[in-house]
Design an enzyme around this catalytic site. Structure first.
Site, PDB file in Angstrom:
ATOM      1  N   GLU A 241       7.857  -9.209   2.542  1.00  0.00           N
ATOM      2  CA  GLU A 241       6.666  -9.749   3.331  1.00  0.00           C
ATOM      3  C   GLU A 241       6.895 -11.121   3.091  1.00  0.00           C
ATOM      4  O   GLU A 241       6.357 -11.853   3.674  1.00  0.00           O
ATOM      5  CB  GLU A 241       5.594  -9.103   4.394  1.00  0.00           C
ATOM      6  CG  GLU A 241       5.645  -8.426   4.509  1.00  0.00           C
ATOM      7  CD  GLU A 241       4.580  -6.980   4.979  1.00  0.00           C
ATOM      8  OE1 GLU A 241       4.484  -6.223   5.735  1.00  0.00           O
ATOM      9  OE2 GLU A 241       3.597  -7.228   4.379  1.00  0.00           O
TER      10      GLU A 241
ATOM     11  N   HIS B 182       2.328 -13.532   0.181  1.00  0.00           N
ATOM     12  CA  HIS B 182       1.985 -13.008   0.484  1.00  0.00           C
ATOM     13  C   HIS B 182       0.501 -14.037  -0.719  1.00  0.00           C
ATOM     14  O   HIS B 182       0.116 -13.303  -2.210  1.00  0.00           O
ATOM     15  CB  HIS B 182       1.982 -11.815  -0.259  1.00  0.00           C
ATOM     16  CG  HIS B 182       2.003 -10.370   0.513  1.00  0.00           C
ATOM     17  ND1 HIS B 182       0.737 -10.478   1.872  1.00  0.00           N
ATOM     18  CD2 HIS B 182       3.085 -10.201   1.125  1.00  0.00           C
ATOM     19  CE1 HIS B 182       1.606  -8.786   2.927  1.00  0.00           C
ATOM     20  NE2 HIS B 182       3.143  -9.482   2.032  1.00  0.00           N
TER      21      HIS B 182
ATOM     22  N   ASP C 200      -3.079 -10.597  -2.739  1.00  0.00           N
ATOM     23  CA  ASP C 200      -2.821 -11.167  -1.708  1.00  0.00           C
ATOM     24  C   ASP C 200      -3.268 -12.262  -0.607  1.00  0.00           C
ATOM     25  O   ASP C 200      -3.954 -12.947  -1.829  1.00  0.00           O
ATOM     26  CB  ASP C 200      -2.803  -9.930  -0.744  1.00  0.00           C
ATOM     27  CG  ASP C 200      -1.309  -9.444   0.058  1.00  0.00           C
ATOM     28  OD1 ASP C 200      -1.315 -10.643   0.996  1.00  0.00           O
ATOM     29  OD2 ASP C 200      -0.965  -8.359  -0.063  1.00  0.00           O
TER      30      ASP C 200
HETATM   31  C1  ACM Z   1       4.561  -3.338   2.090  1.00  0.00           C
HETATM   32  O1  ACM Z   1       3.882  -2.859   2.787  1.00  0.00           O
HETATM   33  N1  ACM Z   1       4.368  -5.062   2.865  1.00  0.00           N
HETATM   34  C2  ACM Z   1       4.709  -2.772   0.963  1.00  0.00           C
END
Ligand code: ACM
Length: 521
Positions: free
Chosen positions: A320, A257, A184
């Site tokens: 995201e 991420h 991440d």
């Molecule tokens: C997530 O909670 N961004 C998958």
């Protein structure tokens, strides 16, 4: 007699009988059939520390009272999602006989059997207890194939021993999937031999935000924070899990991420900015670029990941990913034009498709968070529905397999009761054990012919606010007990009051294991 049987999750059929089985110093663990010996070794290893008995494991000897016998009837071929039947029967009389269609079924039987013994069986040192269990017959099989818990080791890192403990506890509840969120913005946590800077640079951040992400002014502790798994570490965890017939699902989250990876290899990014692994939570704007070299880089990463993780599914995140940098980048816009794509969403879809084709070419299947549906998804790819159930419903209606992981029910980083003043900060949200227990993974919107696409569901442990194992236990349990039962039992068979009664006894087992579960309910 049945009131003594308080297994979590509750097996499909439990029939109490008169009398007791007693494990004795002379008891042996006998086994027959493919894969049974390894499960027999696991059972013996579970029972030895607390009983102090030798419990030798062997194949096909004459059975005698006091023995435990494990029989695997065969070695069924995995289905297209990689699962084998897990039905088992457990017969407790003068002997204990565990019989299953597969070694995986035997592994579930072993976990049920352990819970028949006094809670002290979970102790790591010899206990002065009579190892008696009530005679009974259990016939059991799970409702869902995918029964998962997810662990984010990127925001906070957990050691090999700590992850193995997490796996041990989930296996105890007859879960069969552990999804590891390995990368991440705040840290890259898996050694990739071809790209050593991913861990040399990407695994350490300069500090960590203090308190809640939304608090202002923002404060960073300036303590370097890092950690990663070597490939040997990964092999150790894969082996630990596979001996319990638990599959580890690795996640390399892309194209968003990715700040830690871009910090390590700036050529993966869209800007000239010098960046470092992120020190606070929330979503970074730094996403991968869409150059052919970046696609190859990530396919190389997945190649090493697939060498390490034998399971069918490879998770590529996809959640995201802000599109701002792609909108601003001349190169990204040029790539979009070259590829004949009309939007940044289509560009993300194209990127994921490059990974999907690669994963499929190696005989695996791709899974990603529900954003991977936007802009179109290749057949064969599966969707993990986290933004509620909409994504999962749409995916199943389009014929994709789905794992339900909706935030409103199974995000275990949410509070499970109104937080008290002394409790550490949490991400927010409220999801009580009762709420988890009430969860139904197959949405009513799905037609009969589509419901089979719901492989199961999964609880998420995002660790922004979970820095320690103690806090991890507290957030996971007892909610994971409730979800285990949602995933195991047939709809209409769940009874919350009955669950609570069994949970009372089950908490003693957790306590012996040193799990400080949340006190509610
Ligand atoms: C997530 O909670 N961004 C998958």
């Amino acid at each position: 007699m049945t009131e003594r049987i308080s297994i979590v999750p509750r097996p499909a059929r439990v029939e109490g009988r008169n009398g007791w089985f007693e494990l004795k110093p002379s008891s042996r663990v006998l086994c027959a059939g493919p894969g049974a010996e390894a499960v027999a070794e696991l059972l013996a290893a579970y029972l030895r520390p607390a009983t102090g008995y030798e419990l030798p494991v062997s194949q096909g000897e004459q059975r005698q009272p006091g023995d435990v016998v494990l029989v695997a009837q065969g070695e069924p071929a995995p289905d297209d999602a990689g699962f084998v039947p897990e039905a088992y029967a457990c017969d407790v009389g003068e002997m204990v006989t565990l019989e299953a269609e597969s070694a995986a079924g035997l592994a579930r039987a072993v976990q049920a059997l352990r819970q028949l013994f006094p809670a002290e069986v979970y102790a790591s040192e010899v206990q002065r207890v009579e190892w008696r269990i009530p005679c009974a017959r259990i016939e059991d099989s799970p409702r869902f194939r995918w029964r998962g818990l997810h662990l984010d080791v990127a925001r906070h890192f957990f050691s090999v021993e700590q992850v193995c403990r997490f796996i041990e506890l989930l296996a105890m509840h007859r879960y069969n999937i552990c999804h590891l969120h390995l990368t991440d913005d705040q840290g890259w946590r898996i050694e990739i031999r071809k790209y050593p800077r991913l861990t040399e640079i990407g695994s350490t951040r300069a500090g960590t935000i203090i308190g809640h992400h939304r608090a202002r002014p923002r404060q960073i502790d300036h303590q370097p924070y890092g950690g990663y798994f070597t490939q040997d570490d990964i092999r150790t965890m894969v082996d630990f899990a596979s001996r319990r017939h638990v599959t580890l699902v690795p996640e390399i989250d892309m194209p968003g991420h990715m700040q830690a990876a871009i910090a390590a290899y700036p050529e993966l990014g869209n800007t000239d900015q010098t960046i470092e692994p992120r020190c606070h939570w929330g979503i970074s704007q730094h996403v991968l670029n869409v150059e052919p070299g970046t696609v190859r880089f990530m396919q190389d990463v997945l190649d090493e990941v697939m060498t390490l993780f034998p399971g069918r599914f490879i998770h590529v995140g996809g959640d995201e990913a802000p599109k701002h940098q792609w909108s601003e980048s001349d190169r990204a816009q040029q790539r979009m034009a070259e590829l004949g794509l009309k939007s940044e969403d289509e560009l993300q879809s194209w990127f994921i498709t490059q990974m999907d084709e690669h994963v499929q070419s190696r005989g695996r299947r791709l899974i990603g968070w529900d954003e991977i549906l936007e802009g179109g998804l290749a057949p064969g790819a599966a969707v993990m529905s986290w933004r509620g159930e909409k994504g999962g419903i749409a995916a199943a209606q389009q014929g994709h397999d789905v794992v339900m992981a909706p935030g409103h029910h199974v995000y275990f980083d949410h509070h499970q009761a109104e937080p008290t003043a002394e409790e550490p900060a949490g991400i927010g949200g409220l999801s009580t054990t009762e709420h988890v227990y009430a969860y139904e993974p197959v949405p009513a919107e799905l037609a009969d012919g589509q419901a089979h696409h719901v492989l199961g569901a999964q609880g998420q442990l995002w660790t922004e606010y979970i820095p320690t194992v103690r806090q991890l236990d507290y957030m996971t349990y007892p909610r994971a007990c409730a979800l285990a039962e949602v995933l195991w039992r047939q709809p209409g068979e769940k009874r919350y009051a009955d669950f609570l009664e069994r949970l009372g006894e089950h908490r003693q087992r957790l306590a012996v294991l040193g799990v400080r579960a949340h006190p509610r309910p």
